[in-house]
Structure formats: C-alpha cells, structure tokens
Design a protein around this motif. Structure first.
Motif: not given
Length: 294
Positions: A100-119
């Motif tokens: 199970v992949p667990i993405l952890v962090g406080g850098t919001g742009l890093y997290v959102d870029s993955v979760v919401y598949d940013y272009t």
C-alpha cells in the motif's frame, strides 16, 4: 487486510502541519497494512541535510521502506513536476509489489500534484533569465509580481516559488481528472497549544551540536547561499556560527519559523474539502477501518 489486485491498492495520503505527528502515524499504518511511505517534503529531497530537515532516522523508520529522501544535491533544481513524476513511479512500483503506497507530507503543492494529477506549464530553462531574478531580494521579487500583475504563489515567502511564478508569468498548474480515485485522504488536526508544544519539543531535539556540524559541513560543500541552505534552520545556524545568535536564541527563532510554516501549511490544506480531519488517535482508527473494509 483482504487480498487485493494491483490496480485496487488504495493510495493513503496523510497531510498536516510540521510536527503534527504525520511520520509516526504513517509508520504505524505501514506496519499493519504492509505499506511503504513516500515523503512529500520539499526539505527532505536534499542529500546531506538530514537532522535539520527532521528526516526520520533508520531506527525511527522501524523497518518501513521510505522514499522521497536524498533525491538531489543542494543546488540542483527539483520542481513539483519532478516530484510528481517521481511519486507516480513509486506508487506504481509499490502497488506492483502488492503493498500500500502512503504519501505523507506537509508540502501542499507536492501532495496536490500527485493526488490531482497536475499538468504543469513548462518552466523556462533559460539559465540567464533565472540568474537575473536570483540576484533579486524576496521583496524585489514580490514587487515585480505586483507591478506586472503576476499572481504570487501560495508560499510567497519562498524565493524559488516566486521566481518560478515570474518565469511562468503567473500561470498555475492545471488540475486534471482525479487519477487516484481509490484514496484515503486524512489531515492531522492538532489544537494550537498542542502544536506549539510539539514544535518547541522538536526544536529542543533538533538544535544540537550534530545539526550545527551538519550545517557547517554542508556549507563547506555547497555554500551558505545555496537555495537549500537559505531555508529552515540553516540561516539561523549560520548566524549562530557567526556569533550573532546564542544557542537559546537560535532555538527560539527556530520555533517561530516552524510555527509560521505550520500556519502556511494549514492555510493551503484547509482549502481542500476532501480531507478528513482527525486527531492522531482517531486518524489511525479512521485509516485502519477504511483499509480493513476494502
């Protein structure tokens, strides 16, 4: 946990401000559910900066695989787009190995870029242009944005983010269709007094001879003015080494900086209505129940 196919493996996302206990929670979840942790922390990507960036030690990781640390040397460019590419590949790899992949962090742009598949819009690789803005102070960069109507990034105190905004002419990354539909998105909710106490206790742990020696060694290798050395605790250590701050003053100012960071992180995270906010105890119960039900 029930047996799942590779494509069904959920993405667990744990977010929250600095010192809120995200890493300990992630390790606990990973141990029970065969997970691996991907750090989404823009401080932790640099090699040679370990104690001051609060990377968990090998002992603290307690046998759980961690990814996202030591990706580049200080001075090497590493963008949110680079992190997204790295994290997507790791999520796929972790799932292929039945974990199970667990993405952890406080850098919001890093997290959102993955979760919401940013272009991301292309950031100019014109080094001469970038060098021009690197010479300007933060105030000058912010004034430039105001003058030319360029939208400042969420973290407008970070020179690198402001420079990137200028070069992109204020264009923001585009949010795409939700790539990770099967996800558990949890935020660590901590009351103000408790969070301040946790920040202060962590400062007492971080501000020590080992951190000061780490900073001095890194400065010898990459220079105090390196981008990686201009944030977090390192400018304070520089002043301490120069005799401008006592050890106690360094610790106090570090607490203040981390509290300001925590407030910026919360401002970013609270915009996301999908986050389920829980205290540490209930966050574990919430995640465990969601995983057990699948």
């Amino acid at each position: 946990m029930a047996t799942r196919t590779v494509n069904e493996a959920p993405l667990v996302v744990i977010v929250g401000p600095t010192a809120s206990g995200k890493t300990g929670l992630a390790i606990k979840v990973a141990q029970r559910f065969r997970g691996e942790i991907i750090s989404a922390d823009s401080r932790a990507i640099y090699r040679g900066l370990d104690i001051g960036t609060a990377k968990p030690s090998m002992k603290e990781r307690d046998g759980v695989a961690h990814w996202g640390f030591d990706l580049v040397n200080p001075g090497e460019r590493f963008t949110a787009a680079d992190f997204k590419h790295y994290a997507d590949a790791k999520i796929t790899d972790i799932r292929l190995r039945g974990k199970v992949p667990i993405l952890v962090g406080g850098t919001g742009l890093y997290v959102d870029s993955v979760v919401y598949d940013y272009t991301f819009t292309a950031v100019s690789n014109d080094l001469e242009l970038r060098a021009k803005f690197e010479k300007k102070s933060l105030a000058e960069l912010q004034n430039y944005c105001n003058k030319y109507n360029i939208k400042l990034p969420e973290n407008n105190k970070n020179r690198r983010y402001v420079i990137n905004a200028i070069i992109r002419k204020g264009a923001l990354p585009q949010k795409n269709t939700d790539k990770y539909k099967d996800k558990i998105l949890v935020g660590i909710m901590t009351d103000k007094a408790t969070l301040k106490e946790r920040i202060r206790n962590r400062a007492k742990t971080i501000v020590n001879d080992a951190t000061i020696n780490e900073a001095i060694q890194a400065a010898r290798t990459w220079g105090w003015d390196n981008e990686a050395m201009t944030g977090n605790i390192y400018p304070l250590v520089r002043k301490h080494v120069a005799g401008e701050l006592t050890r106690s003053e360094l610790e106090e100012k570090f607490c203040t900086l981390d509290w300001r960071l925590a407030k910026r992180q919360l401002t970013w995270l609270r915009r996301n209505s999908e986050i389920a906010w829980c205290d540490l105890e209930h966050a574990y119960s919430y995640i465990a129940q969601r995983l057990a039900d699948r």
